[in-house]
Design an enzyme around this catalytic site. Structure first.
Site, PDB file in Angstrom:
ATOM      1  N   GLY A 174       0.798  -1.219   0.000  1.00 52.62           N
ATOM      2  CA  GLY A 174       0.000   0.000   0.000  1.00 52.62           C
ATOM      3  C   GLY A 174       0.832   1.271   0.000  1.00 52.62           C
ATOM      4  N   ASN A 212      -8.487   3.740   8.216  1.00 55.31           N
ATOM      5  CA  ASN A 212      -7.840   2.629   8.917  1.00 55.31           C
ATOM      6  C   ASN A 212      -7.902   2.738  10.435  1.00 55.31           C
ATOM      7  OD1 ASN A 212      -6.058   4.814   7.923  1.00 55.31           O
ATOM      8  ND2 ASN A 212      -4.576   3.903   9.323  1.00 55.31           N
ATOM      9  N   HIS A 245      -1.403  -7.692   2.674  1.00 54.05           N
ATOM     10  CA  HIS A 245      -1.354  -8.237   4.041  1.00 54.05           C
ATOM     11  C   HIS A 245      -2.517  -7.808   4.921  1.00 54.05           C
ATOM     12  CE1 HIS A 245       0.283  -4.803   6.575  1.00 54.05           C
ATOM     13  NE2 HIS A 245       0.514  -4.321   5.372  1.00 54.05           N
ATOM     14  N   THR A 291      12.689  -6.750 -10.417  1.00 53.33           N
ATOM     15  CA  THR A 291      12.277  -8.132 -10.683  1.00 53.33           C
ATOM     16  C   THR A 291      10.961  -8.428  -9.966  1.00 53.33           C
ATOM     17  OG1 THR A 291      14.577  -8.796 -10.911  1.00 53.33           O
ATOM     18  CG2 THR A 291      12.987 -10.550 -10.459  1.00 53.33           C
ATOM     19  N   CYS A 347       2.951   4.207  17.534  1.00 50.08           N
ATOM     20  CA  CYS A 347       3.589   4.512  18.817  1.00 50.08           C
ATOM     21  C   CYS A 347       5.074   4.221  18.682  1.00 50.08           C
ATOM     22  CB  CYS A 347       3.035   3.618  19.910  1.00 50.08           C
ATOM     23  SG  CYS A 347       1.297   3.882  20.204  1.00 50.08           S
TER      24      CYS A 347
END
Ligand code: PLP
Length: 401
Positions: A91, A171, A221, A257, A345
């Site tokens: 992302g 998020n 992920h 690659t 944090c």
């Protein structure tokens, strides 16, 4: 030895959750475990199918076929053409590329862009860097629930505005953003629209034509795929400069690659997410609501942040007045629950969340906020146990029992 047909993992009984048996993971907005089917799909590409997709020999051609298959699959999941999907390292790269790529390539049209105050750091920090390079940007405010103010955003358009950045869903607090309204505005004003769908794609149907967006970022992920993989969607005809210069990979737009295993895993994870969405979303939302109700009832003064009616299904963000968020997180971890602060944090000096501040929270309120995010593998028993732990931890920290 072929990995096909055999489980690559130890038997489930021996695995246990990360953090130890009984540990309750409520931080799925930070990252998710790789789904076993996804891992299975990826494994051959680390060993017997190790070819470089740029090689002309048969090993290379097999890698190209795997990459093409992954691209077709990602494109189908988001309503795009395969030629519009570019694989990235996740992302952050997709966000940086969208901003820099569009602004550099369209600089003769204008050097101004707009973003919402709730964007991820990958967008915000890139915007600040672009400002140091002579571009300029305006920040659209969000309301008390973290939703971008469309009327205020409209006023920020200038004749030289080339791009608007609005994430699909936030998020930190989970608020779903008014993408359709902003898409219509961008179309009317002749500006391009980029949407960071990194959090949304795990939970909401994402289609690049409904509402129309010109660029869209995805990360593997966050949806049970491997880390270090993702994609940028770029609508046909949108001018975009490369971010990474090198070989002619990704149609000459992104050197390096290809991460074939990553792309295969990402594609498998996104497909699985789409297939499971109808069953996962209501179940996860019910778990989150069950937990949130118990926390609201059990913790005096607990305030739920974000647009509760229009929120990603897994996320419940709370302000616990009078308790430092970091202390709550450490105590929760010790008691067996993984949660997260809204902000990154670091070394004992957490910055208050820019999203909560933009929503009108005070610094102190922002510093006493905690995000819980549920996922596919959580159970009702975990939701109940976690809520009881939160109540107990807050009582202790506030000097109670
Ligand atoms: N955008 C949003 C909304 C996110 O939540 C994240 C990760 O937390 C990112 C971008 C960055 O994605 P990645 O971790 O794949 O670089």
């Amino acid at each position: 030895m072929s990995a096909r047909g055999r489980s690559p993992l130890p038997p489930a009984a021996k695995r246990g959750a990360q953090g130890g048996a009984g540990y309750i993971y409520l931080d799925h907005a930070a990252t998710t475990p790789v789904d076993e089917a996804v891992l299975r799909a990826m494994l051959p590409y680390f060993s017997e199918e190790f070819g470089n997709a740029n090689s002309l020999h048969r090993c290379g051609r097999r890698a190209v076929a795997a990459l093409d298959g992954a691209r077709d699959s990602v494109a189908a999941c988001i309503g795009a053409k395969a030629s519009e999907v570019y694989f990235t390292s996740g992302g952050t790269e997709a966000d940086n590329w969208a901003l820099r790529g569009v602004l550099y390539a369209n600089a003769e049209r204008g050097r101004h862009f707009i973003l919402s105050a709730a964007e991820h750091h990958a967008v915000l920090e890139c915007a600040r860097a672009l400002e140091r390079e002579g571009f300029s940007y305006s920040v659209a405010p969000v309301n008390g629930q973290g939703r971008a103010d469309v009327a205020a955003l409209e006023k920020l358009f200038r004749p030289d505005t080339v791009l608007v950045c609005l994430m699909a869903a936030n998020n930190e607090v989970g608020t779903v953003q008014p993408l359709a309204e902003v898409s219509a505005l961008c179309r009317a004003r002749g500006a391009l629209l980029f949407s960071d769908a990194v959090q949304a794609a795990g939970a909401l149907p994402v289609n690049v034509n409904a509402p129309p967006v010109d660029l869209l970022a995805l990360s593997s992920h966050k949806l049970y795929g491997p880390k270090g993989a993702g994609a940028l969607y770029v609508r046909t005809g949108v001018k975009i400069a490369p971010l990474l210069f090198g070989g002619l990979q990704e149609r000459g737009k992104r050197g390096g690659t290809a991460n074939v295993a990553g792309a295969v895993g990402f594609a498998a994870a996104l497909r699985l997410t789409c297939e499971r969405r109808a069953q996962d979303v209501p179940r996860i939302a019910a778990l989150r609501d069950r937990f949130a109700e118990k926390v609201s009832a059990g913790v005096v003064g607990a305030v739920r942040n974000g647009d509760v009616q229009n929120c990603l299904p897994g996320i419940a963000n709370f302000t616990f007045a009078g308790a430092a968020g970091e202390a709550v997180l450490y105590a929760l971890d010790l008691a067996g629950v993984a949660a997260s602060g809204g902000a990154a944090c670091s070394s004992g000096a957490p910055e208050p969340s820019h999203v909560l501040l933009a929503m009108g929270k005070s610094e102190e309120q922002a510093r006493s906020s905690v995000r819980f995010s549920f996922g596919r593998n959580n159970t009702e028993a975990e939701a109940d146990a976690a809520a009881a732990i939160v109540v107990r931890v807050l009582q202790k920290l506030r000097g109670g029992a």
